[in-house]
Design a protein around this motif. Structure first.
Motif, short mmCIF file in Angstrom:
data_model
loop_
_atom_site.label_atom_id
_atom_site.label_comp_id
_atom_site.label_asym_id
_atom_site.label_seq_id
_atom_site.Cartn_x
_atom_site.Cartn_y
_atom_site.Cartn_z
N ASN A 1 2.60 12.57 -2.16
CA ASN A 1 2.33 13.23 -0.92
C ASN A 1 1.40 12.74 -0.24
O ASN A 1 -0.04 13.41 -0.28
N TYR A 2 1.15 11.74 0.38
CA TYR A 2 0.07 10.92 1.03
C TYR A 2 -0.49 11.51 1.95
O TYR A 2 -1.73 11.58 2.50
N GLN A 3 0.35 12.26 2.80
CA GLN A 3 0.13 12.94 3.86
C GLN A 3 -0.97 14.12 3.49
O GLN A 3 -2.15 14.63 4.12
N ALA A 4 -0.39 14.90 2.31
CA ALA A 4 -1.31 15.95 1.89
C ALA A 4 -2.80 15.58 1.59
O ALA A 4 -3.97 16.33 1.61
N THR A 5 -2.79 14.32 0.81
CA THR A 5 -4.21 13.87 0.25
C THR A 5 -4.98 13.47 1.63
O THR A 5 -6.30 13.79 1.53
N LEU B 1 2.14 6.21 6.65
CA LEU B 1 2.19 6.58 5.62
C LEU B 1 3.57 7.12 5.15
O LEU B 1 4.18 7.56 6.05
N LEU B 2 4.03 6.67 4.11
CA LEU B 2 5.34 7.36 3.36
C LEU B 2 5.14 8.90 3.34
O LEU B 2 4.11 9.44 3.20
N PHE C 1 10.94 9.72 -1.07
CA PHE C 1 10.96 9.22 -2.51
C PHE C 1 12.11 9.44 -3.18
O PHE C 1 12.66 10.52 -2.75
N PRO C 2 12.68 8.79 -4.29
CA PRO C 2 11.83 7.59 -4.55
C PRO C 2 11.89 6.55 -3.45
O PRO C 2 12.99 6.38 -2.87
N GLY D 1 0.94 -1.39 0.01
CA GLY D 1 0.07 -0.01 -0.02
C GLY D 1 0.86 1.15 -0.02
O GLY D 1 1.98 1.28 -0.27
N PRO D 2 0.08 2.37 0.60
CA PRO D 2 0.99 3.64 0.86
C PRO D 2 1.92 3.68 1.81
O PRO D 2 2.22 4.93 2.13
#
Length: 791
Positions: free
Chosen positions: A428-432, A408-409, A414-415, A349-350
């Motif tokens: 940017n999984y924190q932002a979403t 979450l990453l 990244f990468p 997953g993320p």
């Protein structure tokens, strides 16, 4: 200010003019002079030995022109799987032949074992009914349950496969010991057994095919409902019928929805070609809706046990899954890739999970073949992870939002190379997640829950943070993993003498809006009006060899090929402009639709250069050929990785178990967005399909292999009143780093992120209402919800 044209503008879909006015050009709209009609004779038992077929009983019936059985196709090839998967022990998968018509045995209800060719459809149906009555099939015990199929060595779907096992796959096998140890050492382990329910795609347009044969040059034409006309051509020519490729054209005109079910080659396509040659006249077959339920490739159908090891404060240490994946009676073209490399590789997953191991057994059963359906493996992975993470948070008495945030990453990682061998390039999984919480008014949920309670309803909120891999690539890597085809795409950009442009693309549009979006990209880059761009697709005699549309690959792969072709056009235009402007090629810049001498006011419009290319009176003929047409192929060097966070809010009626979805919020990262309106529509469509799976859709066979949900009376499709207004946001974008457009793909996102969000919301509502419910399998129907509440 929103743009009114070009990249980033919400240009209206040009194809909708014909669709909404009844002027679509679908396969069944094609009227052929002298055409005959094919009607398939299908098995009414799930498993049986064909003892005899008395074709003489129907050959003289009114209108009957020919009768075909499996005997007529014994000498031709079979329809192959597109990926060769190896088991954990290194043995290649078992790959039984998938014939044009069943021969020797029938293996699922709806398996076609004969075909009638008649003057009219009704005459064909009458003859098909008579032939079924004149056929003797010895019914055998059906293999339906996957666990029983693997355990019972004597009851075989295919006689040569004793345990009904196609393969036993492990990913990555070298991870196995480390994962086992990590789970053994973990302070907390969450275990969840879940079912990813089988679905029937149900595109608006049923499958349809027309075969034509031209004796003058021994050539064929197949008009068919395909997402992938070049692949269909390749399979028919190289594997099934052995027709030389230069003697075959495949045309896929307007296609009314595919969702994966029209990627594959089906036997009816080969049948109409053989029949057309025999009769020297066109032969048409169009499915009835009941045939589609029986014979179209179904989707999903996994049974999974997932274990998540974690610290007591919710840090994920390891994930292990064991899955039985149903492939049905035969291997469809993508059926072996979907549960393996499109599923197991996403099982991190993320999240920054140190250890992951996936074991998957693909099982033959006496049911319709199972293959890719919108999302194809990614929804199955996301559902397992997101349900297990939610259950883990509940067991540890932690906030499910904060558990995800902890794992979450982060952008600085990244990468990022996952333990299941993918390299996420950016995100940017924190932002979403933050955006979804904001748009859903997460902070105000408790007040809404209290208001629902005052009306006797239980309110819950469910979260899903997801990632998928799109634009399957690169070819050299997937070839090592078992793919039998390349996964590049191609485009030809032809600038006409008057400056208008024809673009021939390998991707195929079946509802995504390619004709609009591709034209926007071309117009934006070349500085011309969108109306001057024509997009050509779906005809193998006109387009370069491409791999069609599926897996959200159209823009990332075919769009990138188109961009490269335009780079070649501009480079050639600079040479022509340098000659005409009496300047050095290095001094020519292309801006706003003009070739200019940098630092001066000397310029030539794009149209002037195009005209000069075709009327080369003042032209550098010694350096540049006349004409202005370029082709480019694009083979990506990585997947693209869209990601996002979805929040679903539901109300549950505790007296009836009825679930109402009252709000749904999507915060997605699709990279650069070409047309916001079309992206929003794609997300809406995917979410609706995900809600359908989570709430009401379910394909059911009884113990004899009879399809119990074979019509709209028995198979529930989502309606407008099942779906709330959906909030869609794509502002937290991180452009893809390895394709020229910076796009990631959006077509499958809604179907991936929505099922776990909805089920998590239902579980949350029940627990808030005092019901200790850990899990309910999809679909969360009123009866299942009520039963869970009442023990």
């Amino acid at each position: 200010m929103p743009k009114d044209s070009g990249i980033g503008a919400s240009s209206k879909r040009r194809e909708d003019v014909r669709f909404l006015t009844g002027n679509g050009n679908y396969t069944d709209d094609h009227s052929m002079q002298g055409e005959a009609h094919a009607v398939m004779v299908r098995s009414n038992v799930a498993h049986g030995k064909i003892l005899s077929i008395d074709t003489s009983a129907v050959e003289n019936m009114p209108g009957v022109l020919a009768v075909f059985t499996g005997e007529d196709f014994v000498e031709v090839g079979g329809n192959p799987a597109g990926w060769l998967i190896h088991s954990r022990d290194g043995e290649p998968m078992r790959e039984p032949k998938r014939p044009v018509l069943a021969h020797g045995k029938v293996r699922h209800v709806g398996d076609a074992y004969a075909a009638i060719i008649a003057e009219t459809v009704q005459q064909g149906r009458d003859a098909a009914e008579a032939l079924a009555a004149a056929t003797e099939i010895e019914e055998l015990p059906a293999v339906v349950n996957m666990a029983a199929a693997v355990a019972n060595a004597d009851n075989r779907v295919h006689d040569e496969i004793p345990d009904n096992l196609c393969f036993d796959w492990g990913w990555i096998e070298d991870n196995r010991d480390a994962v086992d140890q990590a789970l053994k050492d973990a302070p907390h382990v969450t275990t969840l057994e879940l079912v990813n329910n089988r679905l029937v795609p149900n595109a608006m347009e049923p499958r349809s095919s027309i075969g034509e044969y031209y004796s003058s040059d021994d050539s064929y034409k197949l008009t068919t409902t395909s997402q992938n006309p070049h692949l269909t051509k390749l399979l028919v020519c190289a594997f099934v019928l052995g027709i030389p490729e230069h003697k075959m054209t495949v045309v896929a005109p307007d296609v009314g929805g595919g969702f994966g079910s029209k990627i594959y080659h089906y036997g009816e396509e080969a049948l109409v070609l053989v029949a057309a040659k025999k009769l020297r006249r066109p032969v048409r077959w169009t499915a009835e809706r009941s045939e589609s339920f029986l014979s179209d490739a179904h989707g999903r159908d996994h049974v999974t046990t997932i274990e998540v090891g974690a610290t007591l404060d919710g840090e994920i240490l390891a994930i292990r899954t064991n899955t039985l994946a149903n492939v049905g009676a035969y291997l469809s073209n993508f059926s072996t890739a979907t549960p393996t490399f499109l599923h197991g590789t996403l099982m991190a997953g993320p999240y920054k999970v140190p250890h992951v191991y996936v074991n998957l057994k693909a099982v033959f059963t006496n049911t319709a073949p199972v293959d890719a359906y919108r999302g194809a493996g990614r929804p199955e992975a996301t559902y397992s992870i997101e349900r297990a993470v939610d259950k883990m948070a509940r067991e540890l008495k932690l906030d499910p939002v904060e558990v995800r945030r902890k794992n979450l990453l982060t952008p600085d990682q990244f990468p990022y190379t996952t333990p299941v061998a993918l390299v996420y390039d950016t995100g940017n999984y924190q932002a979403t997640l933050d955006k979804a919480l904001e748009l859903a008014d997460y902070a105000g949920f408790e007040a809404r829950a209290a208001e629902s309670k005052s009306r006797g309803k239980l309110r819950g909120m469910g979260l899903s943070t997801w990632i998928e891999a799109c634009g399957i690539a690169p070819s050299h890597l997937v070839g090592q993993l078992g793919s039998r085809v390349g996964l590049y795409d191609a485009a030809t950009v032809r600038v006409n003498a008057t400056g208008s442009i024809s673009v021939m693309v390998g991707a195929h549009s079946h509802g995504q809006g390619h004709e609009t979006v591709f034209a926007q990209i071309v117009a934006d880059k070349l500085g011309i009006d969108e109306g001057a761009v024509d997009i050509v697709h779906g005809d193998t005699s006109k387009i370069p060899f491409g791999m069609g549309s599926y897996g959200s690959r159209s823009l990332a792969v075919c769009g990138s090929a188109m961009d490269r072709a335009m780079d070649k056009i501009i480079a050639k235009g600079k040479k022509i402009a340098a000659h005409m402007l009496e300047a050095s090629e290095g001094d020519i810049v292309f801006e706003d639709g003009s070739f200019k001498v940098e630092g001066t006011d000397k310029a030539k419009a794009f149209g002037e250069i195009a005209f000069a290319a075709y009327v080369p009176h003042n032209y550098p003929l010694e350096e540049v050929e006349p004409g202005l047409e370029e082709t480019a192929f694009y083979d990506p060097n990585n997947f693209t990785y869209p990601a996002g966070a979805y929040l679903c809010e539901v109300e549950v009626d505790p007296d009836t178990g009825v679930v109402e979805v009252v709000a749904f919020t999507c915060a997605d990262d699709f990279g650069n967005v070409m047309n916001p309106m079309i992206v929003e529509g794609q997300v809406h469509g995917g979410v609706v399909q995900g809600i359908g799976q989570a709430m009401i859709e379910n394909t059911t066979y009884d113990e004899n292999g009879q399809l119990m949900s074979g019509s709209y009376m028995d198979y529930a499709m989502p309606r407008a009143d099942d779906v709330p207004m959906i909030t869609v946001d794509h502002s937290c974008a991180t452009p893809c780093t390895h394709n020229p457009l910076g796009v990631k793909g959006c077509g499958e996102a809604g179907a991936i992120g929505s099922p776990p969000a909805l089920v998590n919301a239902v579980i949350d509502a029940l627990n808030r209402g005092g019901h200790d419910v850990a899990h309910i399998d999809m679909p969360v129907t009123p009866s299942r919800v009520w039963s869970a509440m009442n023990g």
